[in-house]
Design a protein around this motif. Structure first.
Motif, PDB file in Angstrom:
ATOM      1  N   UNK A 192       0.848  -1.191   0.000  1.00 43.52           N
ATOM      2  CA  UNK A 192       0.000   0.000   0.000  1.00 43.52           C
ATOM      3  C   UNK A 192       0.882   1.238   0.000  1.00 43.52           C
ATOM      4  N   UNK A 193       0.241   2.377  -0.027  1.00 39.22           N
ATOM      5  CA  UNK A 193       0.952   3.652   0.092  1.00 39.22           C
ATOM      6  C   UNK A 193       1.217   3.927   1.571  1.00 39.22           C
ATOM      7  N   UNK A 194       2.441   4.356   1.873  1.00 39.97           N
ATOM      8  CA  UNK A 194       2.795   4.787   3.226  1.00 39.97           C
ATOM      9  C   UNK A 194       2.879   6.302   3.211  1.00 39.97           C
ATOM     10  N   UNK A 195       2.208   6.961   4.143  1.00 39.96           N
ATOM     11  CA  UNK A 195       2.184   8.420   4.197  1.00 39.96           C
ATOM     12  C   UNK A 195       3.026   8.937   5.351  1.00 39.96           C
ATOM     13  N   UNK A 196       3.707  10.052   5.117  1.00 36.00           N
ATOM     14  CA  UNK A 196       4.492  10.745   6.132  1.00 36.00           C
ATOM     15  C   UNK A 196       3.925  12.139   6.317  1.00 36.00           C
ATOM     16  N   UNK A 197       3.672  12.529   7.558  1.00 39.54           N
ATOM     17  CA  UNK A 197       3.265  13.885   7.895  1.00 39.54           C
ATOM     18  C   UNK A 197       4.523  14.595   8.361  1.00 39.54           C
ATOM     19  N   UNK A 198       5.064  15.444   7.506  1.00 45.40           N
ATOM     20  CA  UNK A 198       6.341  16.099   7.786  1.00 45.40           C
ATOM     21  C   UNK A 198       6.190  17.564   8.155  1.00 45.40           C
ATOM     22  N   UNK A 199       4.968  18.071   8.210  1.00 42.13           N
ATOM     23  CA  UNK A 199       4.832  19.505   8.349  1.00 42.13           C
ATOM     24  C   UNK A 199       4.015  20.019   9.517  1.00 42.13           C
ATOM     25  N   UNK A 200       3.544  19.166  10.408  1.00 43.12           N
ATOM     26  CA  UNK A 200       2.652  19.639  11.457  1.00 43.12           C
ATOM     27  C   UNK A 200       3.266  19.671  12.850  1.00 43.12           C
ATOM     28  N   UNK A 201       4.494  19.205  13.004  1.00 36.35           N
ATOM     29  CA  UNK A 201       5.133  19.168  14.323  1.00 36.35           C
ATOM     30  C   UNK A 201       6.558  19.682  14.222  1.00 36.35           C
ATOM     31  N   UNK A 202       7.014  20.357  15.256  1.00 41.23           N
ATOM     32  CA  UNK A 202       8.362  20.927  15.238  1.00 41.23           C
ATOM     33  C   UNK A 202       9.419  19.973  15.755  1.00 41.23           C
ATOM     34  N   UNK A 203       9.045  18.975  16.578  1.00 42.93           N
ATOM     35  CA  UNK A 203      10.038  18.099  17.186  1.00 42.93           C
ATOM     36  C   UNK A 203       9.966  16.652  16.700  1.00 42.93           C
ATOM     37  N   UNK A 204       9.023  16.338  15.833  1.00 38.04           N
ATOM     38  CA  UNK A 204       8.899  14.976  15.319  1.00 38.04           C
ATOM     39  C   UNK A 204       8.058  14.986  14.046  1.00 38.04           C
ATOM     40  N   UNK A 205       7.988  13.835  13.409  1.00 34.74           N
ATOM     41  CA  UNK A 205       7.036  13.683  12.324  1.00 34.74           C
ATOM     42  C   UNK A 205       6.265  12.405  12.556  1.00 34.74           C
ATOM     43  N   UNK A 206       5.286  12.141  11.720  1.00 34.35           N
ATOM     44  CA  UNK A 206       4.418  10.981  11.912  1.00 34.35           C
ATOM     45  C   UNK A 206       4.350  10.177  10.620  1.00 34.35           C
ATOM     46  N   UNK A 207       4.070   8.893  10.773  1.00 32.08           N
ATOM     47  CA  UNK A 207       3.969   7.992   9.634  1.00 32.08           C
ATOM     48  C   UNK A 207       2.727   7.119   9.801  1.00 32.08           C
ATOM     49  N   UNK A 208       2.037   6.878   8.698  1.00 34.31           N
ATOM     50  CA  UNK A 208       0.887   5.963   8.691  1.00 34.31           C
ATOM     51  C   UNK A 208       1.382   4.635   8.135  1.00 34.31           C
ATOM     52  N   UNK A 209       1.486   3.636   8.988  1.00 36.73           N
ATOM     53  CA  UNK A 209       1.973   2.315   8.598  1.00 36.73           C
ATOM     54  C   UNK A 209       0.848   1.565   7.881  1.00 36.73           C
ATOM     55  N   UNK A 210       1.082   1.083   6.656  1.00 37.24           N
ATOM     56  CA  UNK A 210       0.051   0.315   5.954  1.00 37.24           C
ATOM     57  C   UNK A 210      -0.387  -0.896   6.786  1.00 37.24           C
ATOM     58  N   UNK A 211      -1.684  -1.154   6.789  1.00 39.00           N
ATOM     59  CA  UNK A 211      -2.209  -2.287   7.540  1.00 39.00           C
ATOM     60  C   UNK A 211      -2.473  -2.007   9.004  1.00 39.00           C
ATOM     61  N   UNK A 212      -2.192  -0.780   9.451  1.00 40.79           N
ATOM     62  CA  UNK A 212      -2.457  -0.366  10.827  1.00 40.79           C
ATOM     63  C   UNK A 212      -3.289   0.906  10.823  1.00 40.79           C
ATOM     64  N   UNK A 213      -4.064   1.092  11.882  1.00 41.38           N
ATOM     65  CA  UNK A 213      -4.882   2.292  12.015  1.00 41.38           C
ATOM     66  C   UNK A 213      -4.079   3.418  12.648  1.00 41.38           C
ATOM     67  N   UNK A 214      -4.359   4.644  12.262  1.00 38.30           N
ATOM     68  CA  UNK A 214      -3.783   5.816  12.892  1.00 38.30           C
ATOM     69  C   UNK A 214      -2.368   6.128  12.432  1.00 38.30           C
ATOM     70  N   UNK A 215      -1.787   7.079  13.136  1.00 37.50           N
ATOM     71  CA  UNK A 215      -0.447   7.586  12.836  1.00 37.50           C
ATOM     72  C   UNK A 215       0.511   7.216  13.946  1.00 37.50           C
ATOM     73  N   UNK A 216       1.751   6.915  13.596  1.00 37.45           N
ATOM     74  CA  UNK A 216       2.815   6.634  14.560  1.00 37.45           C
ATOM     75  C   UNK A 216       3.743   7.840  14.590  1.00 37.45           C
ATOM     76  N   UNK A 217       3.923   8.438  15.777  1.00 36.76           N
ATOM     77  CA  UNK A 217       4.844   9.555  15.925  1.00 36.76           C
ATOM     78  C   UNK A 217       6.272   9.028  15.946  1.00 36.76           C
ATOM     79  N   UNK A 218       7.192   9.781  15.329  1.00 33.65           N
ATOM     80  CA  UNK A 218       8.599   9.418  15.294  1.00 33.65           C
ATOM     81  C   UNK A 218       9.444  10.583  15.810  1.00 33.65           C
ATOM     82  N   UNK A 219      10.076  10.380  16.982  1.00 31.39           N
ATOM     83  CA  UNK A 219      10.946  11.368  17.612  1.00 31.39           C
ATOM     84  C   UNK A 219      12.391  10.928  17.400  1.00 31.39           C
ATOM     85  N   UNK A 220      13.242  11.765  16.812  1.00 29.96           N
ATOM     86  CA  UNK A 220      14.614  11.342  16.531  1.00 29.96           C
ATOM     87  C   UNK A 220      15.404  11.086  17.811  1.00 29.96           C
ATOM     88  N   UNK A 221      16.212  10.004  17.795  1.00 27.26           N
ATOM     89  CA  UNK A 221      17.068   9.669  18.933  1.00 27.26           C
ATOM     90  C   UNK A 221      18.423  10.361  18.826  1.00 27.26           C
TER      91      UNK A 221
END
Length: 128
Positions: free
Chosen positions: A91-120
């Protein structure tokens, strides 16, 4: 300052995907690193997500990405072939790169909702 356009170009470059040369900025940021799914969660190794050339892998999923395309303001979409919780998902995987200043989010195909990603590790363009 957070720049969605620079981050989108960077994702495409670091994942080894082809995009138009005119969209590539000399100020591209290397997004290959490990991310936590919760703020301050980099010590929780079982919940970390790794982005490397053409791949994103995390708890219960691993995906190969190709063919980036804009998906709206601050959004980017990629064709993906994933193994998600033991099932193959294409499927298509979507990245939200523009709505947060300290992280971004990804929609994993086959799962509901968005997963936040905070850089380590420090990622230019994102606040820590």
């Amino acid at each position: 300052m957070f720049s969605p356009a620079r981050m989108i170009s960077t994702l495409a470059l670091t994942w080894g995907l082809s995009i138009c040369a005119s969209a590539v900025s000399a100020q591209s940021v290397d997004m290959q690193t490990t991310y936590a799914t919760k703020k301050g969660g980099c010590a929780m190794t079982e919940k970390l997500v790794t982005i490397s050339q053409g791949n994103i892998a995390g708890p219960g999923f691993e995906c190969t990405l190709s063919n980036p395309s804009p998906a709206g303001t601050g959004m980017e979409a990629y064709d993906s072939v994933c193994s998600v919780d033991g099932a193959e998902v294409t499927e298509v995987m979507a990245f939200d790169l523009g709505n947060n200043r300290d992280h971004f989010a990804v929609a994993i195909p086959g799962r509901d909702g968005w997963m936040d990603l905070y850089p380590c590790t420090k990622v230019p363009g994102l606040e820590q």
